[in-house]
Design an enzyme around this catalytic site. Structure first.
Site: not given
Ligand code: GDP
Length: 427
Positions: A13-14, A16, A42
């Site tokens: 996750g994270d 972008g 997000h």
């Protein structure tokens, strides 16, 4: 025929995804969230400002897009209202947004149970964001969840709530030793949600089945990434829904064959939140510096503000993550962040019981894995603002191409800054 495209995470996750989704959203007719809840966020930067979206789809900034919260999502109705109000207050035109009548609700006790269970587990906790996600999905599959449509059938809802609360109150009282919930307080909450959701609820299944027939451009927006998938991730330190593009068909309600393009998003270095195995993790000042310089203003949770754990790029995990997603294209983000480094270590294999392996193991073995690092040369110059791949410094291109070879997938998109225009398409 037009495409159903999925934008999904290849890692923890994270990566972008929000930014990449925002870029692709412009050409979409529908943007759909198909899993997860308001437990992650997000970050999107555009002409309206900087936004952290938690459960509303990233297409909300474009007036021509129909945004959908699919049946696979864990819906927090209060947060939905808050998020929409924030957009409107910040001068974004009120988005076209629908919620599937089959989407289920995160109930007040889900959030309480999430918190109480983490307390009960103390040192062995999952590092949950305490948004009620695990208790929500447990109830959904135990068939005691509440679909949005049920809010509009009062007598059915009353009976069901009585039965479910009986069960929940036994656990509250005898396992967690906490105050029980009264029927009236939860009932009031449900009536409030009924009003909040009235303008949004719709028969999304039929809407999307027509959209597919009419060749509309549809974008599926994933939350988290492959390594947090319930089945293929680092179980049990995973999320409680499938984060894979394949699940998009179920969580949105579209035919599996319609998903033609799957963009797996990865970041030029690694980061993860919460507990769990993280082989290429870096500690101390080296990790702190990368965290400070990472993303847009540092690597801190978009929803929780928690500092993210930092690591070097992990080719083993990313190759596996791309396979799990069924990637047809890969986007690498945050390449600009690494510009300050003279040398950039990359994890190319795991050492497990004295042997090197490029296969991503099951969690029990993952705990014993040590990273095999290879150092690549840095490029020593700011790369933001560069618009074509050929104009990137040779060492930056070498970094991208090295990763590409290691993961076995072509990297078609390079993101070199947080803004919508900081993007390079490779021919
Ligand atoms: P998501 O959940 O996958 O969308 O990821 P997050 O939004 O939580 O984290 C990504 C962070 O990186 C956000 O702060 C983005 O604004 C930022 N970001 C995305 N792409 C780039 C990039 O190419 N360079 C930089 N410096 N930041 C980026």
């Amino acid at each position: 025929m037009k495409l159903v495209k999925a934008i999904v995470g290849a890692n923890w996750g994270d990566e972008g995804k929000g930014k990449i989704t925002d870029v692709f959203a412009a050409e979409s007719d529908f943007v759909i969230r198909f899993q997860g809840g308001s437990n992650a966020g997000h970050t999107i930067i555009n002409s309206y400002g900087k936004f952290a979206l938690h459960q509303i789809p990233s297409g909300v900034f474009h007036g021509h897009i129909t945004n959908i919260i699919g049946n696979g999502v864990a819906l927090n109705a209060d947060n939905l209202e808050k998020e929409v109000n924030e957009l409107v207050e910040r001068k974004v035109p009120r988005p076209k947004l629908y919620v599937s009548e089959r989407t289920q609700l995160v109930m007040p006790y889900h959030i309480l149970f999430d918190k109480y269970e983490e307390e009960r587990l103390a040192g062995k906790s999952f590092g949950s964001t305490k948004s009620g996600i695990a208790p929500f999905y447990s109830d959904k599959y135990a068939k005691i969840g509440f679909q949005v449509s049920e809010l509009y059938d009062e007598s059915y809802l009353k009976e069901k709530l009585k039965t479910v609360l009986e069960l929940k109150n036994v656990i509250l009282e005898h396992l967690y030793h906490k105050p029980t919930l009264s029927f009236d307080e939860v009932w009031e909450q449900l009536l409030k949600w009924r009003d909040i959701l009235e303008p949004y609820r719709t028969n999304v299944f039929s809407l999307l089945s027509n959209a597919v027939k009419e060749d509309k451009n549809i974008l599926l927006e994933g939350q988290l990434g492959s390594l947090k998938d319930t089945d293929f991730g680092i179980y049990p330190m995973v999320t409680s829904s499938s984060t894979l593009a394949g699940f998009g068909a179920v969580g949105a309600g579209i035919p599996p064959w319609a998903i033609k393009e799957i963009v797996a998003v990865t970041k030029a270095y690694s980061s993860a939140v919460g507990a769990g195995e993280f082989v290429s993790e870096i500690f101390g000042e080296t990790g702190d510096e990368l965290r400070r310089r990472g993303g847009d203003g540092g690597e801190y949770g978009a929803t929780t503000g928690r500092p993210r754990r930092m690591g070097w790029f992990d080719c083993v995990a990313t190759r596996y993550g791309c396979i799990a997603q069924g990637a047809t294209n890969v986007a690498i983000t945050c390449l600009d962040v690494l510009s300050y480094l003279d040398e950039i270590p990359v994890c190319v294999a795991y050492e497990l019981d004295g042997k090197e392996s490029r296969d991503f193991p099951v969690t029990c073995e993952l705990g014993k894995a040590k990273p095999v690092l290879q150092k690549l040369k840095g490029w020593g110059t700011d790369i933001r603002g560069i618009k074509s791949y050929e104009d990137l410094p040779a060492n930056a291109r070498a970094y991208v191409e090295f990763i590409e070879e290691q993961i076995g997938y072509r990297i078609g998109i390079v993101s070199n800054g947080p803004g919508r225009d900081d993007i390079i398409y490779r021919r």
